[in-house]
Design a protein around this motif. Structure first.
Motif, PDB file in Angstrom:
ATOM      1  N   ASN A 192      47.753  39.500  29.514  1.00  0.00           N
ATOM      2  CA  ASN A 192      49.189  39.563  29.223  1.00  0.00           C
ATOM      3  C   ASN A 192      49.841  40.782  29.877  1.00  0.00           C
ATOM      4  O   ASN A 192      50.957  40.688  30.409  1.00  0.00           O
ATOM      5  CB  ASN A 192      49.415  39.588  27.712  1.00  0.00           C
ATOM      6  N   ARG A 195      50.101  40.061  33.622  1.00  0.00           N
ATOM      7  CA  ARG A 195      51.163  39.086  33.898  1.00  0.00           C
ATOM      8  C   ARG A 195      52.542  39.730  33.790  1.00  0.00           C
ATOM      9  O   ARG A 195      53.417  39.501  34.636  1.00  0.00           O
ATOM     10  CB  ARG A 195      51.076  37.902  32.938  1.00  0.00           C
ATOM     11  N   ASP A 196      52.737  40.542  32.753  1.00  0.00           N
ATOM     12  CA  ASP A 196      54.029  41.207  32.580  1.00  0.00           C
ATOM     13  C   ASP A 196      54.334  42.135  33.753  1.00  0.00           C
ATOM     14  O   ASP A 196      55.470  42.175  34.251  1.00  0.00           O
ATOM     15  CB  ASP A 196      54.042  41.997  31.268  1.00  0.00           C
ATOM     16  N   ILE A 199      55.147  39.875  36.827  1.00  0.00           N
ATOM     17  CA  ILE A 199      56.455  39.223  36.715  1.00  0.00           C
ATOM     18  C   ILE A 199      57.584  40.230  36.923  1.00  0.00           C
ATOM     19  O   ILE A 199      58.562  39.956  37.632  1.00  0.00           O
ATOM     20  CB  ILE A 199      56.587  38.533  35.342  1.00  0.00           C
ATOM     21  N   THR A 200      57.449  41.413  36.334  1.00  0.00           N
ATOM     22  CA  THR A 200      58.510  42.415  36.436  1.00  0.00           C
ATOM     23  C   THR A 200      58.710  42.882  37.871  1.00  0.00           C
ATOM     24  O   THR A 200      59.847  42.997  38.352  1.00  0.00           O
ATOM     25  CB  THR A 200      58.185  43.620  35.536  1.00  0.00           C
ATOM     26  N   ARG A 203      60.185  40.134  39.976  1.00  0.00           N
ATOM     27  CA  ARG A 203      61.583  39.949  39.560  1.00  0.00           C
ATOM     28  C   ARG A 203      62.512  40.932  40.259  1.00  0.00           C
ATOM     29  O   ARG A 203      63.528  40.539  40.845  1.00  0.00           O
ATOM     30  CB  ARG A 203      61.672  40.121  38.040  1.00  0.00           C
ATOM     31  N   GLU A 211      63.434  35.031  33.522  1.00  0.00           N
ATOM     32  CA  GLU A 211      62.891  33.688  33.306  1.00  0.00           C
ATOM     33  C   GLU A 211      62.514  33.021  34.627  1.00  0.00           C
ATOM     34  O   GLU A 211      61.499  32.320  34.715  1.00  0.00           O
ATOM     35  CB  GLU A 211      63.905  32.838  32.548  1.00  0.00           C
ATOM     36  N   GLU A 214      59.272  34.562  35.872  1.00  0.00           N
ATOM     37  CA  GLU A 214      58.129  34.087  35.092  1.00  0.00           C
ATOM     38  C   GLU A 214      57.748  32.665  35.488  1.00  0.00           C
ATOM     39  O   GLU A 214      56.556  32.335  35.608  1.00  0.00           O
ATOM     40  CB  GLU A 214      58.459  34.151  33.604  1.00  0.00           C
ATOM     41  N   THR A 215      58.742  31.817  35.702  1.00  0.00           N
ATOM     42  CA  THR A 215      58.468  30.443  36.131  1.00  0.00           C
ATOM     43  C   THR A 215      57.790  30.423  37.495  1.00  0.00           C
ATOM     44  O   THR A 215      56.871  29.627  37.737  1.00  0.00           O
ATOM     45  CB  THR A 215      59.776  29.635  36.190  1.00  0.00           C
ATOM     46  N   ASN A 218      54.133  31.356  36.936  1.00  0.00           N
ATOM     47  CA  ASN A 218      53.402  30.298  36.234  1.00  0.00           C
ATOM     48  C   ASN A 218      53.115  29.107  37.149  1.00  0.00           C
ATOM     49  O   ASN A 218      52.046  28.492  37.066  1.00  0.00           O
ATOM     50  CB  ASN A 218      54.189  29.839  35.011  1.00  0.00           C
TER      51      ASN A 218
END
Length: 231
Positions: A192, A195-196, A199-200, A203, A211, A214-215, A218
């Motif tokens: 986790n 992943r965070d 993603i950050t 982004r 969102e 994150e998509t 994934n």
């Protein structure tokens, strides 16, 4: 009767001389020197971790990138941060300049000396690097193998490396293990966190909403079928 021939008497002196001669001859022979034991090879140990870090910290600060107020950077331990200000502070008569870092995903503010950034913060990845990071998730995962403790240590080193590509490898490998075999709570927590962080950074490097980023991550992660356990 025929008289017996007289037996020759033993000469103790001669016998004594022979024994004495034998002793003297033995004494004259030098004893063989003892065979020395083979010398042990001493293993040269690598310097301890704190010594390596101290050596790295002594590098010249001119190698560090130049940052300014308003830049987004990545703190090695805490992830993406925004340089909201540059302040000068005095401590014990010495003046030091600091970057004030705000973290968009956490309610945290820290200060970093401007001349100690080489091993503390790094630039945000660009769009080309972000695409490579996403592609890294699609590569074949590396399994834990028999030596689980060694694998866990490797994952930890990747997490603390500050390299987003290594963090992507952690996400890729733990995602595979989680779907096929299941992982421990400690590894789920690591997954986790990885992943965070991934993603950050994707982004902010691509200018996406949380969102959407994150998509994107994934969708890049493959789906795997669980591996049946042997009964």
């Amino acid at each position: 009767m025929t008289p017996r021939a007289p037996t020759s008497a033993k000469k103790p002196a001669e016998s004594g001389n022979r024994s004495a001669g034998t002793k003297s001859e033995t004494a004259g022979i030098a004893a063989a020197p003892p065979v020395p034991a083979p010398a042990r090879r001493r293993k040269v140990k690598s310097p301890p971790r704190h010594a390596r870090r101290a050596a790295a910290a002594s590098s010249t600060p001119e190698q560090a990138p130049k940052y300014k107020k308003g830049d987004y950077v990545v703190h090695i331990q805490h992830g993406v941060a925004h340089i909201s200000d540059i302040q000068t502070k005095s401590d014990f008569g010495e003046t030091q300049e600091y970057f004030i870092l705000n973290f968009p995903t956490e309610e945290m503010v820290i200060s970093v000396p401007t001349d100690k950034t080489l091993y503390t913060i790094r630039p945000l990845i660009n769009k080309t690097e972000a695409a490579r990071v996403v592609q890294k998730l699609k590569e074949d995962p590396q399994e834990s193998g028999a030596n689980w403790s060694r694998w866990y240590k490797v994952l930890q080193e990747k997490m603390y490396s500050g390299d987003i590509f290594q963090v992507a490898e952690v996400v890729r490998d733990l995602n595979y293990s989680n779907q096929t075999k299941g992982i421990s709570p400690a590894l789920k927590k690591m997954l986790n966190r990885a992943r965070d962080a991934l993603i950050t950074e994707v982004r902010f490097s691509l200018g996406l909403d949380a969102e959407v980023a994150e998509t994107k991550i994934n969708r890049a992660l493959p789906a795997f079928e669980p591996i049946a356990r042997k009964k």
